[in-house]
Design an enzyme around this catalytic site. Structure first.
Site, PDB file in Angstrom:
ATOM      1  CB  VAL A  73      -0.906   0.000   1.243  1.00 50.10           C
ATOM      2  CG1 VAL A  73      -1.764   1.246   1.278  1.00 50.10           C
ATOM      3  CG2 VAL A  73      -1.777  -1.257   1.276  1.00 50.10           C
TER       4      VAL A  73
ATOM      5  CB  VAL B 176       3.172   6.799   1.891  1.00 53.58           C
ATOM      6  CG1 VAL B 176       3.297   5.765   2.996  1.00 53.58           C
ATOM      7  CG2 VAL B 176       4.480   6.954   1.139  1.00 53.58           C
TER       8      VAL B 176
ATOM      9  CB  ILE C 211       4.539   1.059   4.027  1.00 56.57           C
ATOM     10  CG1 ILE C 211       3.635   0.738   5.219  1.00 56.57           C
ATOM     11  CG2 ILE C 211       4.417   2.506   3.609  1.00 56.57           C
ATOM     12  CD1 ILE C 211       2.151   0.920   4.947  1.00 56.57           C
ATOM     13  CE  LYS C 212       4.328   0.029  -4.796  1.00 54.78           C
ATOM     14  NZ  LYS C 212       3.561  -0.221  -6.055  1.00 54.78           N
ATOM     15  CB  ILE C 213       8.420   4.480   1.064  1.00 57.40           C
ATOM     16  CG1 ILE C 213       7.431   4.402   2.232  1.00 57.40           C
ATOM     17  CG2 ILE C 213       9.235   5.764   1.137  1.00 57.40           C
ATOM     18  CD1 ILE C 213       8.063   4.502   3.592  1.00 57.40           C
TER      19      ILE C 213
END
Length: 217
Positions: free
Chosen positions: A57, A59, A83-85
């Site tokens: 998912v 940010v 978390i995709k950053i």
């Protein structure tokens, strides 16, 4: 090599999950926009109820403090949320903090070995290399994947997995597997193309025709 389905479409995820071949799902704001909904949390929870593996998912914030705060909220949606950053200076700062909190980070939009290595050093669980976009820009996307895998193999203490992303066709998937990528994140239409082959269709028709000819006797 594992396959992560690259979509936010619930029906596609259900169908692919029934095949027993996907290990996770990756999403992003662009994929979500195709589903005509802005309710990222609701979609994510539905996906996580279908797939027990990692669900990435992304940010939407751009500074480290906001990324960290947003990531903590999104990681609470389900235990398998990653978390995709994006690989930026702020993204690296956020990744260092989040990885120390055992929140798994998928460092996305990597286009060079240096970016991927920096993501690994910051503690990213995954680094996503965008093969298709590299090819579009006149670079050899697969060579970049091979270079990154070779670099990370030199440093086993960096427990970061390489994702071949922006897969555009079945050959991208094949070459990613040959290169030794840990994961390929694949769109639903490409996954379906990988299953199909005209000789398989011909073979099925021939077997059925032969059986029917025997059954009539």
């Amino acid at each position: 090599m594992q396959i992560f389905l690259d979509t936010a479409n619930i029906d596609q995820i259900k169908q692919a999950h029934e095949l027993g071949i996907i290990s996770g799902v990756t999403t992003n704001p662009s994929l979500l926009s195709k589903e005509a909904t802005a309710d990222y949390e609701s979609v994510t929870r539905k996906i996580c109820a279908i797939v027990s593996g990692p669900v990435s998912v992304e940010v939407l914030s751009e500074d480290a403090a906001a990324m960290i705060a947003e990531a903590r909220v999104k990681a609470s949606w389900a235990p398998n949320v990653n978390i995709k950053i994006p690989i930026t200076a702020e993204g690296l700062k956020a990744t260092r903090v989040l990885s120390a909190e055992n929140i798994k980070v998928n460092m996305t939009l990597c286009f060079s070995p240096n970016q991927a290595l920096l993501g690994a050093l910051a503690g990213a669980t995954y680094v996503s290399i965008f093969i298709g976009r590299l090819d579009d820009a006149g670079h050899d996307g697969m060579q970049v994947v091979e270079d990154i895998i070779g670099i990370l193999d030199n440093y086993p203490e960096l427990d970061t997995r390489v994702i071949a992303a922006s897969i555009r066709n079945p050959l991208h998937f094949t070459y990613s597997a040959m290169a030794g990528a840990d994961i390929a994140t694949v769109p639903y239409n490409v996954l379906m193309q990988m299953i199909q082959h005209p000789l398989t269709d011909i073979g099925i028709k021939r077997f059925l025709a032969d059986w029917k000819s025997v059954a009539k006797k």
